[in-house]
Design an enzyme around this catalytic site. Structure first.
Site, mmCIF file in Angstrom:
data_model
loop_
_atom_site.group_PDB
_atom_site.id
_atom_site.type_symbol
_atom_site.label_atom_id
_atom_site.label_comp_id
_atom_site.label_asym_id
_atom_site.label_seq_id
_atom_site.Cartn_x
_atom_site.Cartn_y
_atom_site.Cartn_z
ATOM 1 C CG ASP A 15 -1.811 1.177 1.323
ATOM 2 O OD1 ASP A 15 -2.380 1.561 0.296
ATOM 3 O OD2 ASP A 15 -1.944 1.747 2.422
ATOM 4 C CG LEU A 16 1.602 5.644 -2.002
ATOM 5 C CD1 LEU A 16 3.090 5.359 -2.201
ATOM 6 C CD2 LEU A 16 1.024 6.333 -3.237
ATOM 7 C CG ASP A 17 -1.846 7.420 0.679
ATOM 8 O OD1 ASP A 17 -0.828 7.675 0.022
ATOM 9 O OD2 ASP A 17 -2.992 7.773 0.336
ATOM 10 C CB THR A 38 -0.157 11.198 1.039
ATOM 11 O OG1 THR A 38 -0.841 9.945 0.993
ATOM 12 C CG2 THR A 38 1.151 11.081 0.271
ATOM 13 C CE LYS A 80 -4.551 5.795 8.628
ATOM 14 N NZ LYS A 80 -3.711 5.113 9.635
ATOM 15 N N GLY A 81 -7.890 3.861 3.151
ATOM 16 C CA GLY A 81 -7.980 2.698 2.280
ATOM 17 C C GLY A 81 -9.205 2.623 1.392
ATOM 18 N NE ARG A 119 -9.919 11.354 -6.122
ATOM 19 C CZ ARG A 119 -9.359 11.413 -7.321
ATOM 20 N NH1 ARG A 119 -10.041 11.921 -8.332
ATOM 21 N NH2 ARG A 119 -8.140 10.967 -7.528
ATOM 22 C CB SER A 167 -2.046 2.556 -3.743
ATOM 23 O OG SER A 167 -2.593 3.781 -3.319
ATOM 24 C CB ALA A 168 -7.516 3.186 -2.893
ATOM 25 C CB SER A 169 -3.415 6.783 -4.330
ATOM 26 O OG SER A 169 -3.015 8.001 -4.930
ATOM 27 C CE LYS A 170 -9.945 6.918 -9.799
ATOM 28 N NZ LYS A 170 -11.113 7.437 -10.544
ATOM 29 C CG ASN A 171 -3.613 11.895 -7.335
ATOM 30 O OD1 ASN A 171 -3.736 12.404 -8.445
ATOM 31 N ND2 ASN A 171 -4.573 11.945 -6.429
ATOM 32 C CE LYS A 209 -5.558 -1.408 -0.975
ATOM 33 N NZ LYS A 209 -4.401 -0.666 -0.425
ATOM 34 C CD GLU A 218 -3.342 -1.959 2.894
ATOM 35 O OE1 GLU A 218 -3.467 -1.091 3.789
ATOM 36 O OE2 GLU A 218 -3.761 -1.808 1.746
ATOM 37 C CG ASP A 219 -1.803 2.441 6.616
ATOM 38 O OD1 ASP A 219 -2.256 2.038 5.518
ATOM 39 O OD2 ASP A 219 -1.965 3.610 7.021
#
Length: 218
Positions: A9-11, A17, A45-46, A49, A114-118, A145, A169-170
């Site tokens: 995972d990223l964030d 972020t 979290k997770g 958007r 990651s769920a992030s689009k960025n 997720k 994962e966090d």
């Protein structure tokens, strides 16, 4: 089964972020006439958007059309992107670079989940992009997720079986997604919160390739 791939995972795992998401969502909530707290931000979290926006509008007791929701989500993302474009490698979380370097050198395949689009912007700004063999993010998958889609897609792109993948994962939703994918997991955070993870550590500085070898038997 032997672990051959690591899915991150990223964030909250590689970079933090969350503060930028919080600031952007708070700015949006304030523009709509209500406040948004750090406690509420933890509940996002997770998740995606649009799902996050639905929760925030619900907290603000507001109803919006689908078109209005898209416009609001776009506005939030513009504010968020403006913030993360100022990120530097100094914002990478403790132990991340050393751990990614060691597993890369040891021959593990590495993917982002990651769920992030960025994610591409963040990885570029923080000098982490070169570690990854595959990137699976909100631009490639549609289900949030705890649906396992993001991790199953990562395994597919790496050419690995689910049982050969280890997820980092966090978030509770992320650990559940790993479990549903049939993957072992490392929770980053509190053992009291991430109770369903295979193991839990404070951050990546607590891990080494030797720990991954030990997890082959778990």
């Amino acid at each position: 089964m032997k672990i051959k791939a690591c899915l991150f995972d990223l964030d909250g795992v590689l970079v933090d972020t969350a503060i930028y998401h919080f600031k952007a969502w708070k700015q949006l909530a304030n523009s709509l006439g209500f406040d948004f707290t750090e406690e509420q931000n933890e509940q996002l979290k997770g998740i995606s958007r649009m799902e996050s926006l639905d929760r925030i509008l619900n907290w603000g007791k507001l109803q919006k059309s689908d078109e209005e929701k898209v416009a609001l989500a776009t506005k939030k993302n513009e504010w968020y992107v403006a913030m993360i474009e100022q990120m530097t490698p100094a914002e990478v979380l403790n132990g991340t670079v050393d751990f990614l370097t060691s597993i890369k050198n040891a021959g593990y395949r590495i993917a982002l989940g990651s769920a992030s689009k960025n994610s591409a912007i963040i990885l570029q700004r923080t000098n982490l992009a070169h570690f990854f063999d595959a990137i699976v993010d909100g631009n490639l998958v549609s289900k949030s997720k705890p649906d396992p889609e993001v991790f199953l897609k990562g395994a597919e792109l790496l050419g690995m079986k689910a049982q050969e993948c280890l997820v980092f994962e966090d978030a509770i939703a992320g650990i559940e997604a790993a479990n549903r994918a049939g993957m072992r997991s490392v929770g980053i955070g509190s053992p009291e919160v991430l109770t369903e993870a295979t193991i839990v550590v404070k951050d990546l500085s607590r891990l080494s390739v030797a720990h991954l070898h030990q997890m082959d038997e778990l």
